[in-house]
Scaffold this active site. Structure first.
Site, PDB file in Angstrom:
ATOM      1  CD  GLU A  19       6.499 -13.719   6.786  1.00 25.02           C
ATOM      2  OE1 GLU A  19       5.710 -14.621   7.099  1.00 25.02           O
ATOM      3  OE2 GLU A  19       7.718 -13.910   6.612  1.00 25.02           O
TER       4      GLU A  19
ATOM      5  CB  CYS B 155      -0.932 -13.958  11.494  1.00 22.41           C
ATOM      6  SG  CYS B 155       0.660 -13.853  12.297  1.00 22.41           S
TER       7      CYS B 155
HETATM    8  P1  NAD Z   1      -4.252  -5.574   5.330  1.00 25.78           P
HETATM    9  O1  NAD Z   1      -3.892  -6.504   4.254  1.00 25.78           O
HETATM   10  O2  NAD Z   1      -5.591  -4.946   5.306  1.00 25.78           O
HETATM   11  O3  NAD Z   1      -3.198  -4.369   5.412  1.00 25.78           O
HETATM   12  C1  NAD Z   1      -1.832  -4.552   5.623  1.00 25.78           C
HETATM   13  C2  NAD Z   1      -1.056  -3.362   5.104  1.00 25.78           C
HETATM   14  O4  NAD Z   1      -1.194  -3.307   3.678  1.00 25.78           O
HETATM   15  C3  NAD Z   1      -1.553  -2.016   5.613  1.00 25.78           C
HETATM   16  O5  NAD Z   1      -0.452  -1.203   5.881  1.00 25.78           O
HETATM   17  C4  NAD Z   1      -2.348  -1.468   4.428  1.00 25.78           C
HETATM   18  O6  NAD Z   1      -2.436  -0.068   4.406  1.00 25.78           O
HETATM   19  C5  NAD Z   1      -1.525  -1.985   3.271  1.00 25.78           C
HETATM   20  N1  NAD Z   1      -2.239  -2.069   1.990  1.00 25.78           N
HETATM   21  C6  NAD Z   1      -3.558  -2.246   1.762  1.00 25.78           C
HETATM   22  N2  NAD Z   1      -3.812  -2.268   0.428  1.00 25.78           N
HETATM   23  C7  NAD Z   1      -2.619  -2.104  -0.195  1.00 25.78           C
HETATM   24  C8  NAD Z   1      -2.209  -2.066  -1.558  1.00 25.78           C
HETATM   25  N3  NAD Z   1      -3.082  -2.193  -2.554  1.00 25.78           N
HETATM   26  N4  NAD Z   1      -0.906  -1.885  -1.835  1.00 25.78           N
HETATM   27  C9  NAD Z   1       0.008  -1.776  -0.853  1.00 25.78           C
HETATM   28  N5  NAD Z   1      -0.326  -1.800   0.465  1.00 25.78           N
HETATM   29  C10 NAD Z   1      -1.622  -1.979   0.795  1.00 25.78           C
HETATM   30  O7  NAD Z   1      -4.037  -6.372   6.690  1.00 25.78           O
HETATM   31  P2  NAD Z   1      -4.349  -5.904   8.173  1.00 25.78           P
HETATM   32  O8  NAD Z   1      -5.827  -5.886   8.383  1.00 25.78           O
HETATM   33  O9  NAD Z   1      -3.577  -4.683   8.496  1.00 25.78           O
HETATM   34  O10 NAD Z   1      -3.696  -7.085   9.029  1.00 25.78           O
HETATM   35  C11 NAD Z   1      -4.350  -8.271   9.321  1.00 25.78           C
HETATM   36  C12 NAD Z   1      -3.879  -9.406   8.437  1.00 25.78           C
HETATM   37  O11 NAD Z   1      -2.474  -9.535   8.514  1.00 25.78           O
HETATM   38  C13 NAD Z   1      -4.432 -10.751   8.842  1.00 25.78           C
HETATM   39  O12 NAD Z   1      -4.810 -11.472   7.707  1.00 25.78           O
HETATM   40  C14 NAD Z   1      -3.254 -11.426   9.525  1.00 25.78           C
HETATM   41  O13 NAD Z   1      -3.288 -12.831   9.517  1.00 25.78           O
HETATM   42  C15 NAD Z   1      -2.109 -10.891   8.735  1.00 25.78           C
HETATM   43  N6  NAD Z   1      -0.867 -10.967   9.488  1.00 25.78           N
HETATM   44  C16 NAD Z   1       0.067 -11.872   9.103  1.00 25.78           C
HETATM   45  C17 NAD Z   1       1.237 -12.001   9.834  1.00 25.78           C
HETATM   46  C18 NAD Z   1       2.282 -13.002   9.452  1.00 25.78           C
HETATM   47  O14 NAD Z   1       3.387 -12.893   9.954  1.00 25.78           O
HETATM   48  N7  NAD Z   1       1.991 -13.965   8.618  1.00 25.78           N
HETATM   49  C19 NAD Z   1       1.451 -11.180  10.940  1.00 25.78           C
HETATM   50  C20 NAD Z   1       0.479 -10.262  11.296  1.00 25.78           C
HETATM   51  C21 NAD Z   1      -0.677 -10.154  10.562  1.00 25.78           C
END
Ligand code: NAD
Length: 526
Positions: A242, A276
């Protein structure tokens, strides 16, 4: 240049981004701790998976009631960890979970019931098939900070209803909410290990992907999603992704301008624009563009920016989550200014950004092409329906889009041409809160679905059970030994089933009848 050895910090400090208040310290967990959590969840799944779905539903309804009773306290933790109002946390992060819990507690059994499959000619040949579903085992859930409760809690509930157990890795910005989720399960009396939580940064998340979990549900940025998919591929772990969005809102010239401008502002700035599905591109029909943009600017100026934990409804716009997020917002505003756009608002103080309306922009601007994830709204005019569709589709993302008009027929016609996983007509943002319908993205916005029947089916494996009812009475005509009669039988059967000519079918039938008794006696030990 000297080599600098940087140690990974052992602790995550949760801080209210609006006030700087320290809310707690949490472990930045290592590989062994993650493996331990997965081991516990695997052990718990052995019993949890055997519990009848109805009983799992009773557990979830108990959890729901526990959440309802503590809704304000839960919303308070989320609000402080995100720096947004408690009202916002309550309506977007906690309230939808009650409905979701209800839906899955009451409908999982029906959706996952064993299903007979019609198998055409094979039914005539004495066979029958059904499919049934069984849990994956342990689901790894990696979550973002923007809805630190509703996103993982929804996925956990669905996973548990399907008979899995879970390990959640909350965002490093919201570990307190993650631990709160674990406590809610514990306080409701769930068996140990059913919902494990591992706190930590991205590295902790990467350990989870290769820890032996049976499926990963990732919600976060497209960039991180791609990294996770690579790791998951090495371990052949299936994923649901997502990811990000750059959601368009298309406004035709017959709308109620007062209502629709309110909706545009809410869609763009809710949760400080950190959704998002935020409206990140607003396309308004040329005929009403001037009036519409004036109203948007006027109303945007009325939004109160700040944070108060004593008055949960005191401010519409809270802080952004982090410096990194702030830098991205700044970069988009600067790029727009440099290219000659008009920016109204956008002033920055600490981690607060005054909501910004941006005019005179086009698709060459960062603020129109890249996900901003902040309180920034670019507005652009369009002339024809086709042009609006083309502009809306001109994006690498495909999460949600919205179409605004009194002409619902036209809206549905436009919806059909939009390359988005969700299209809302005269509404925006809302559908993640509707548990009965699927949530997900196309293009760079994701793979797979959460919520709805589709989201539940992502949590289970499919087992096909096939019975040959004649299997103990006779040999199949294609078994060994091969023979001339069997060869002719195969040709006759081909014509009987697939020839368009009735004459050929009759000849084929006679051929089968002629060979059948011989074939049935042919066996290896003769
Ligand atoms: P992010 O990608 O920075 O982090 C998300 C999660 O991934 C965190 O828990 C982080 O610690 C983890 N993570 C980071 N690197 C990783 C790796 N190498 N391996 C495994 N896990 C890892 O995103 P964010 O800043 O927390 O959230 C914002 C983003 O999320 C925006 O792009 C937003 O659009 C998206 N989002 C999407 C939805 C959806 O339903 N499509 C919903 C909410 C947010």
């Amino acid at each position: 240049m000297r080599t600098e050895i940087v140690e990974r910090p052992p602790i995550l400090r949760s801080i209210n981004p609006a006030t700087g208040e320290i809310l707690g310290e949490f472990k930045n967990m290592g590989e062994e701790e993650v493996k331990e959590a997965v081991k516990k969840a695997k052990k718990a799944q052995k019993d949890w998976g055997k519990i009848p779905i109805k009983e799992r539903g009773r557990w979830i309804l108990k959890l729901k009631e526990h959440i309802r009773k503590n809704i304000e306290d839960i919303a308070d933790v989320i609000s402080k960890e995100k720096g947004v109002s408690r009202f916002e946390a309550l309506i977007s992060d906690v309230f939808p979970i009650l409905d979701l819990a209800d839906f899955y507690a009451k409908n999982t059994e029906k959706i996952l019931k064993r299903e007979k499959v019609k198998i055409g000619v094979w039914n005539i040949l004495g066979r029958e098939s059904y499919i049934e579903y069984f849990p994956y085992g342990v689901i790894g859930i990696i979550s973002p900070w923007n809805f630190p409760f509703s996103i993982p809690m929804g996925q956990i509930i669905i996973a548990l209803m399907a008979g899995n157990t879970c390990v959640l890795k909350p965002s490093e910005f919201t570990p307190k909410t993650g631990i709160l989720i674990k406590e809610l399960f514990k306080d409701t009396g769930f068996p140990e290990g059913v919902c494990e939580v591992v706190t930590g940064d991205g590295l902790t998340g990467s350990y989870l992907v290769k820890s032996g979990v049976d499926k990963i549900f990732f919600t976060g940025s497209t960039q991180t999603g791609k990294i996770i998919m690579k790791t998951a591929a090495e371990h052949l772990v299936p994923v649901v992704m997502e990811l990000g969005g750059k959601d368009p809102m298309i406004v035709f010239d017959d709308v109620d301008i007062d209502i629709t401008t309110d909706a545009a502002i809410f869609g763009a700035f809710f949760n400080t624009g950190q959704v998002c599905a935020s409206v990140e591109r607003l396309y308004v029909h040329k005929k009403i563009y001037e009036e519409f943009k004036r109203a948007v600017i006027e109303k945007t100026k009325k939004l109160r920016v700040g944070f108060s934990s004593s008055e949960p409804w005191g401010y519409e716009i809270g802080s952004v989550i982090s410096e990194k997020q702030l830098m991205k917002i700044k970069e988009h505003i600067e790029d727009a200014k440099e290219k000659g756009a008009e920016v109204i608002g956008g002033e920055i103080e600490n981690l607060f950004v005054k909501p910004a309306v941006i005019l005179n922009v086009d698709h060459s601007f960062k603020v129109v092409r890249e996900e901003t994830f902040g309180p920034v709204l670019p507005i652009m005019p369009f002339e024809t329906e086709d042009e609006a569709i083309e502009l809306a589709n001109d994006s690498e993302y495909g999460l949600t889009a919205s179409v605004w008009t009194k002409d619902i027929k036209r809206a549905k016609r436009v919806a059909e041409k939009l390359q988005y996983a969700t299209v809302m007509i005269n509404d925006n943002l809302i559908t993640h809160a509707i548990p009965q319908v699927p949530w997900g993205g196309v293009k760079n916005s994701g793979i797979g679905r959460t919520h709805g029947k589709e989201g539940l089916l992502e949590m289970v494996q499919v087992r096909h059970v096939h019975t040959n009812k004649l299997g103990q009475k006779m040999r199949a005509p294609w078994w060994y030994p091969f023979s001339k009669e069997k060869y002719e039988f195969a040709l006759s059967l081909t014509n009987l089933l697939h020839s368009p000519s009735m004459k050929e079918k009759i000849q084929a039938f006679l051929g089968i009848a002629k060979n059948f008794s011989k074939i049935s006696k042919q066996k290896l030990n003769e």
